[in-house]
Motif scaffolding. Structure first.
Motif, short mmCIF file in Angstrom:
data_model
loop_
_atom_site.label_atom_id
_atom_site.label_comp_id
_atom_site.label_asym_id
_atom_site.label_seq_id
_atom_site.Cartn_x
_atom_site.Cartn_y
_atom_site.Cartn_z
N LEU A 1 11.19 -0.48 3.80
CA LEU A 1 12.13 -1.32 3.04
C LEU A 1 13.40 -0.56 2.72
N PRO A 2 14.52 -1.28 2.55
CA PRO A 2 15.76 -0.64 2.10
C PRO A 2 15.63 -0.01 0.72
N THR A 3 14.66 -0.49 -0.08
CA THR A 3 14.49 0.04 -1.44
C THR A 3 13.68 1.33 -1.48
N ASP A 4 13.16 1.77 -0.33
CA ASP A 4 12.35 3.00 -0.31
C ASP A 4 13.16 4.21 -0.80
N ALA A 5 14.44 4.24 -0.47
CA ALA A 5 15.27 5.38 -0.88
C ALA A 5 15.37 5.46 -2.40
N ALA A 6 15.55 4.29 -3.05
CA ALA A 6 15.60 4.28 -4.52
C ALA A 6 14.27 4.71 -5.10
N ALA A 7 13.17 4.30 -4.48
CA ALA A 7 11.84 4.68 -4.97
C ALA A 7 11.64 6.20 -4.89
N ILE A 8 12.06 6.78 -3.78
CA ILE A 8 11.91 8.23 -3.61
C ILE A 8 12.75 8.99 -4.64
N GLU B 1 13.32 8.07 -7.53
CA GLU B 1 12.62 7.96 -8.82
C GLU B 1 11.29 8.70 -8.83
N GLY B 2 11.02 9.46 -7.77
CA GLY B 2 9.81 10.27 -7.74
C GLY B 2 8.62 9.63 -7.06
N CYS B 3 8.80 8.46 -6.47
CA CYS B 3 7.69 7.80 -5.78
C CYS B 3 7.36 8.52 -4.47
N PHE B 4 6.12 8.39 -4.04
CA PHE B 4 5.71 9.03 -2.79
C PHE B 4 4.66 8.14 -2.12
N LEU B 5 4.44 8.40 -0.84
CA LEU B 5 3.50 7.60 -0.05
C LEU B 5 2.27 8.43 0.27
N ASP B 6 1.11 7.92 -0.11
CA ASP B 6 -0.16 8.57 0.19
C ASP B 6 -1.07 7.51 0.80
N LEU B 7 -1.19 7.51 2.12
CA LEU B 7 -1.94 6.46 2.82
C LEU B 7 -3.42 6.45 2.46
N SER B 8 -3.93 7.52 1.88
CA SER B 8 -5.36 7.56 1.55
C SER B 8 -5.71 6.49 0.51
N TYR B 9 -4.77 6.19 -0.38
CA TYR B 9 -5.03 5.14 -1.38
C TYR B 9 -5.16 3.78 -0.70
N GLY B 10 -4.27 3.51 0.22
CA GLY B 10 -4.35 2.25 0.95
C GLY B 10 -5.58 2.18 1.83
N GLU B 11 -5.91 3.30 2.46
CA GLU B 11 -7.09 3.31 3.33
C GLU B 11 -8.37 3.11 2.52
N TRP C 1 1.83 3.42 -1.74
CA TRP C 1 3.00 3.92 -2.46
C TRP C 1 2.65 4.16 -3.92
N ARG C 2 2.98 5.36 -4.42
CA ARG C 2 2.64 5.75 -5.78
C ARG C 2 3.88 6.18 -6.55
N THR C 3 3.84 6.04 -7.86
CA THR C 3 4.92 6.55 -8.70
C THR C 3 4.66 8.03 -8.99
N LYS C 4 5.62 8.69 -9.62
CA LYS C 4 5.44 10.11 -9.93
C LYS C 4 4.30 10.32 -10.93
N GLY C 5 3.91 9.24 -11.64
CA GLY C 5 2.74 9.32 -12.51
C GLY C 5 1.46 8.93 -11.80
N ASN C 6 1.54 8.79 -10.47
CA ASN C 6 0.40 8.45 -9.60
C ASN C 6 -0.19 7.09 -9.93
N ARG C 7 0.70 6.16 -10.27
CA ARG C 7 0.29 4.77 -10.39
C ARG C 7 0.90 3.99 -9.22
#
Length: 537
Positions: free
Chosen positions: A10-17, A19-29, A67-73
């Motif tokens: 998404l175009p909003t991924d840059a704003a998320a990053i 703000e400290g967001c990160f992608l961890d596919l293990s949560y989705g899997e 996709w997770r926030t910097k607080g891992n939510r």
């Protein structure tokens, strides 16, 4: 949307990053593994076999939960999924509901299936109960209270106590006092006002990881009154990059582009991600064949299986016929030629139109002229996404100064055409036209004929106009405003079978079509004792 990527970008991924967001596919899997381990097919020859998520479903889950926030939510608190029917969206919503009820580790989960009616909300509820009944372990952990359409967690120490899943509809006043953790808003294209949606959304404020999942196919209401089209437009704005700061909303849209050839089965295949898996190609081939041969089925096919907002449930002028009538001609091709002008003046804040109609060897050529107050054009472009300003830049419509229609601009345009063409008659709807017509009659020698918008006066010409288009003897210059009017037009009959053109919704306009039919009355003279030749539309 790239089909081979593990997540939706998404175009909003840059704003998320930022703000400290990160992608961890293990949560989705993990979510995918839970769904595939607890849910089994409930109908058909493969009943009882574990569900295997399709690629589009895995990509959605990986994105939504990975996709997770910097607080891992979870990053996303809202997801809008727009997808054609028969792609398994109800079953996916039911599977995710079971995950949130039993495996999401939310304290006291309060989950709702929300829809515009109890019957619609009940579909996801029944799919969820079928999953439960097919799994002995899950059946022991839940209590199905079918008489009130509710699923509760059994207090056995294994799962969070007190959680439940409940059917909720918008048929009454919005429910207050909710404490929702996860909600499925089903078929929001059919919802009316936003009362229920807001009640659910606001009730999530105290939850640590709330998630509102709207999952729907396109609808017919583009007026802005219902919440569905509003949420769709918002999803499109995020997807296109117009909105780049809302990184908490996930838009997922499977649709055929508006300008695509809806008669091409490949367009259907491209926007139905479960094509050939859940539903076989023969199903779509038959629907498409029927839509091409029965014009009244076109709108339903495009809405429900191409996920297009076509505007009306009942297509009066089939788009195939209308597009075949598009031609390349200009006013220069008719200098000095005889014509009839049909005038349809609107209310002072809306669209005004007149059409110069020429006849050559049994064929009819329409040159439309459109006018709208500039202030109204700006407001409607923002509120209803009607591209008046773009049409104006392309010289397809005239913006008049101020907040109400400037009739002098209409008169000046009429005078130009009166001097340019051999105008046999100027035919007009008398509503609001008295002053303008009197001014024209004072300054020009032209026969002005009143044509009231009533069935006795308009129905014969309405039928004739329809037949011109059906037979391909009507020609229009592909003006986008006139095309839009044609798309909006609905013909309703009285108890005598006499059709009269109306607009489909309050913010849609049909003035160019009405003006064309007013001009066409010149070729279908009304007689009191003439038997009607009406068409069932």
């Amino acid at each position: 949307m790239a089909p081979n990527t593990p997540t939706i970008e998404l175009p909003t991924d840059a704003a998320a990053i930022r703000e400290g967001c990160f992608l961890d596919l293990s949560y989705g899997e993990y979510v995918c593994e839970v769904v595939e381990s607890i849910c089994t097919l409930t109908t058909g020859k493969f009943q009882g076999q574990p569900i295997t998520l399709l690629p589009w479903q895995r990509r959605l889950i990986h994105t939504l939960y990975g996709w997770r926030t910097k607080g891992n939510r979870r990053r996303f608190t809202t997801a809008h999924v727009w997808i054609p029917r028969k792609n398994g969206k109800t079953e996916l919503a039911a599977a995710l509901t079971l995950y949130h009820l039993l495996f999401d580790h939310e304290a006291n989960p309060n989950i709702y299936f929300a829809a515009s009616s109890i019957d619609q909300a009940n579909l996801a509820y029944l799919a969820t109960t079928n999953f439960i009944l097919n799994n002995a372990d899950i059946r022991k952990a839940t209590w199905l209270r079918r008489h009130i359409k509710r699923i509760e967690i059994v207090r056995n120490g294994t799962y969070p106590a007190g959680g439940f899943c409940q059917v909720l509809s918008g048929s009454g006043r919005a429910k207050q006092g909710l404490n929702c953790s996860f909600a499925v808003a089903d078929e929001v294209a059919e919802w009316g006002n936003r009362e229920l949606y807001d009640a659910i959304k606001l009730s999530m404020a105290a939850r640590s990881e709330p998630l509102m999942l709207t999952i729907s196919t396109a609808g017919y209401d583009k007026s802005g009154i219902g919440i569905g089209y509003e949420l769709y437009r918002y999803s499109k704005r995020i997807q296109s990059g117009e909105i780049i700061d809302d990184y908490r909303t996930l838009p997922v849209i499977y649709e055929a582009p508006e300008e695509s050839d809806w008669t091409d089965l490949e367009e259907c295949k491209s926007c139905n991600p479960s094509f050939g898996h859940i539903t076989q190609p023969e199903f779509y081939t038959q629907l498409l064949t029927e839509a091409k041969n029965e014009p009244m089925k076109e709108a339903a096919y495009r809405t429900f299986h191409l996920n297009q907002w076509v505007g009306n449930a009942k297509t009066w002028l089939p788009s195939l016929w209308w597009s075949k009538c598009a031609d390349t001609f200009t006013a220069d091709d008719f200098d000095g030629q005889p014509c009839v002008i049909g005038v349809d003046l609107s209310m002072r804040h809306d669209l005004t139109a007149y059409v110069c109609l020429f006849e050559r060897n049994g064929h009819y050529y329409a040159l439309p002229r459109f006018f709208i107050p500039e202030t109204s054009a700006q407001e409607q472009q923002i509120r209803s996404k009607i591209p008046y300003l773009s049409w104006s830049k392309a010289d397809q419509i005239t913006l008049t100064p101020g907040e109400s229609i400037f009739y002098r601009a209409v008169k000046e345009s009429l005078e130009d055409d009166l001097s340019r063409f051999d105008v046999l008659e100027l035919r007009f709807d008398p509503y609001g036209a008295k002053a303008l017509i009197e001014s024209i009659e004072q300054d020009h020698i032209v026969s002005c004929v009143e044509v009231r918008q009533s069935r006795p006066h308009m129905s014969p010409a309405t039928v004739e106009f329809y037949n011109w288009i059906k037979e391909g003897v009507f020609h229009h210059p592909n003006n986008p405003v006139l095309n839009w009017n044609a798309q909006n037009a609905v013909a309703r009959e009285d108890n005598l079978g006499r059709p009269l053109v109306e607009k489909g919704k309050c913010l849609q306009r049909v003035d160019g079509i009405t003006a064309s039919i007013i001009a066409a009355t010149y070729h279908t003279r009304y007689q009191d004792d003439e038997p009607a030749r009406y068409l069932v539309v």
